[in-house]
Scaffold this active site. Structure first.
Site, short mmCIF file in Angstrom:
data_model
loop_
_atom_site.label_atom_id
_atom_site.label_comp_id
_atom_site.label_asym_id
_atom_site.label_seq_id
_atom_site.Cartn_x
_atom_site.Cartn_y
_atom_site.Cartn_z
N LYS A 1 127.21 -66.62 -15.63
CA LYS A 1 127.22 -65.34 -16.31
C LYS A 1 127.12 -64.18 -15.32
CE LYS A 1 124.56 -62.56 -19.61
NZ LYS A 1 123.37 -62.52 -20.48
N ASN B 1 141.98 -60.72 -29.20
CA ASN B 1 142.54 -59.67 -30.04
C ASN B 1 142.14 -59.91 -31.49
OD1 ASN B 1 144.61 -61.49 -31.25
ND2 ASN B 1 145.42 -61.47 -29.16
N ASP C 1 148.65 -60.86 -23.15
CA ASP C 1 149.61 -60.53 -22.09
C ASP C 1 148.95 -60.56 -20.71
OD1 ASP C 1 151.76 -60.11 -23.84
OD2 ASP C 1 151.06 -58.08 -24.28
N LYS D 1 163.48 -56.59 -27.87
CA LYS D 1 162.84 -57.90 -27.65
C LYS D 1 163.77 -59.03 -28.11
CE LYS D 1 158.33 -60.10 -28.50
NZ LYS D 1 157.01 -59.92 -29.15
N LYS E 1 164.91 -61.48 -25.01
CA LYS E 1 164.29 -62.81 -24.96
C LYS E 1 165.15 -63.89 -25.60
CE LYS E 1 159.74 -60.86 -24.34
NZ LYS E 1 158.29 -60.93 -24.61
#
Length: 420
Positions: free
Chosen positions: A309, A230, A299, A357, A361
């Site tokens: 490869k 990311n 995630d 959240k 959590k």
């Protein structure tokens, strides 16, 4: 900024006479530049010495037009530095030695000229070379004509210095030597000393605490050439690590692959995948006092990772993905006495998702930002966030450097721990 007053929470240790002793034995470099307010620096030197500080004064050439070095030498009882090339001890390089010696640096008065130099990395005298060479906290007390202070160039230089982590003691308003009335008067020496005492007491607020921070992205391998990741650069987490260490904490930084230097005094553990980060975080979790999870952990990961490869072929390529372990959820489930702070990067309904959240959590607090806002996305040096804690308090932090934001949030966490 909608915050609780930090200063009201400060607890300054007192000596038997009731005076603050925060500055006792602190090694303070006082940088004096050339303005009429240089005369106030004499009183400031005296006040710092009375507070127990060991003061070394560096004067610019212009400052010596207003006050003599002998005055500061008599008040500080230390040699005064005025020339980069005047090596008082032959085996030492003066500006490096003084830079390493300092616990903190105070620039008072800081003229427009001095601000312009240090904002742009110019080092052409003893004071500016020492500033570039030092890693000590720098407090800037500007003093100049009201119109000079308001000039766009000066304001840009102040913003740049804030990005560098410099701290400011704002000038007061009143009658100026030039005859104008307005903002630009050097703050009174008593006020400067009080600000230093308050800030230095904050600087020790995490002594004896263990802080675990996660930062950066993860890489999820597809084959020896390709991976999923990311846009996280780790800047927010590294800012937290740097600030936590500066507040006296024992910091463990678990980092995904980034191009950042390890902050001074921080123990860094490098990982690559979400699974590696999960294992390392749980391994070091038990003995921590504060845990701040800024890492942007994947995630999902490829269900199958190839050892050779994958060759290009006609048609589409399908990569099946599977869930990674939810690190923050696991930390919430295993929490004993740790103060657990999560991060949430959102694009829609950020506050709603953050509150969900926080509860789901078992977090003590969560920091949420809308990454679609200018100045709040991945990779930048600034952020815009909202801090929400388990008591339902919500604090909005406007656009500011990630360094300053990390310090503000850490101090709020400290205050919450004190109130428990």
């Amino acid at each position: 900024m909608n915050t609780h007053s930090i200063n009201s929470k400060i607890r300054i240790h007192k000596d038997l006479e009731g005076r603050a002793v925060v500055l006792k034995d602190k090694k303070v470099v006082l940088g004096v530049s050339g303005g009429i307010a240089a005369y106030k620096a004499c009183a400031l030197t005296s006040k710092l010495v009375q507070a127990g500080a060991n003061v070394t004064v560096i004067m610019t050439e212009s400052a010596q037009q207003f006050v003599t070095p002998l005055t500061f030498q008599a008040l500080s009882r230390n040699p005064v530095y005025t020339d980069t090339f005047d090596e008082k001890v032959p085996e030492q390089i003066a500006h490096i030695d003084v830079a390493d010696w300092a616990d903190l640096i105070v620039l008072a008065p800081a003229t427009a000229n001095l601000l312009g130099k240090i904002a742009n990395g110019i080092a052409d005298d003893m004071l500016t070379t020492t500033l570039l060479a030092s890693e000590a906290p720098v407090y800037v007390a500007p003093a100049m004509n009201v119109h000079m202070y308001a000039h766009p160039a000066v304001q840009e230089n102040l913003k740049q210095l804030e990005q560098y982590g410099y701290r400011f003691i704002e000038p007061g308003e009143g009658y100026l030597a030039c005859g104008y009335v307005g903002k630009g008067r050097l703050e009174e020496p008593e006020t400067i000393v009080r600000v230093l005492e308050e800030q230095e007491s904050i600087e020790q607020s995490l002594v004896g605490k263990r802080v675990l921070i996660t930062a950066g992205p993860t890489k999820e391998k597809v084959d020896p050439v390709r991976f999923f990741t990311n846009h996280s650069t780790g800047k927010m987490g590294y800012a937290f690590a740097k600030q936590a260490a500066s507040l006296g904490a024992e910091v463990t930084l678990i980092s995904g692959p980034v191009s950042l230097d390890t902050p001074r005094g921080v123990y860094r553990i490098d990982v690559e995948s979400a699974q590696e980060m999960y294992e390392k975080v749980l391994e070091h979790y038990e003995n921590q006092d504060i845990v701040i999870k800024t890492a942007a952990v994947a995630d999902y990961r490829p269900k199958k990772s190839y050892s050779t490869k994958i060759k290009k072929q006609s048609g589409e390529l399908e990569v099946k993905m599977e869930r990674t372990n939810d690190i923050l959820k696991a930390l919430g489930q295993h929490k004993t006495s740790q103060f657990l702070v999560g991060f949430a990067a959102e694009t829609t309904n950020p506050l709603e998702f953050a509150k969900q959240k926080l509860e789901k959590k078992n977090l003590d607090a969560i920091v949420v930002n809308n990454i679609s806002q200018e100045g709040a996305g991945f990779g930048g040096d600034t952020n815009i966030v909202t801090y929400i804690n388990g008591k339902g308090e919500q604090i909005n932090y406007p656009l500011q450097s990630k360094e300053e934001l990390a310090k503000n949030i850490l101090q709020h966490v400290v205050n919450e721990l004190k109130d428990e």
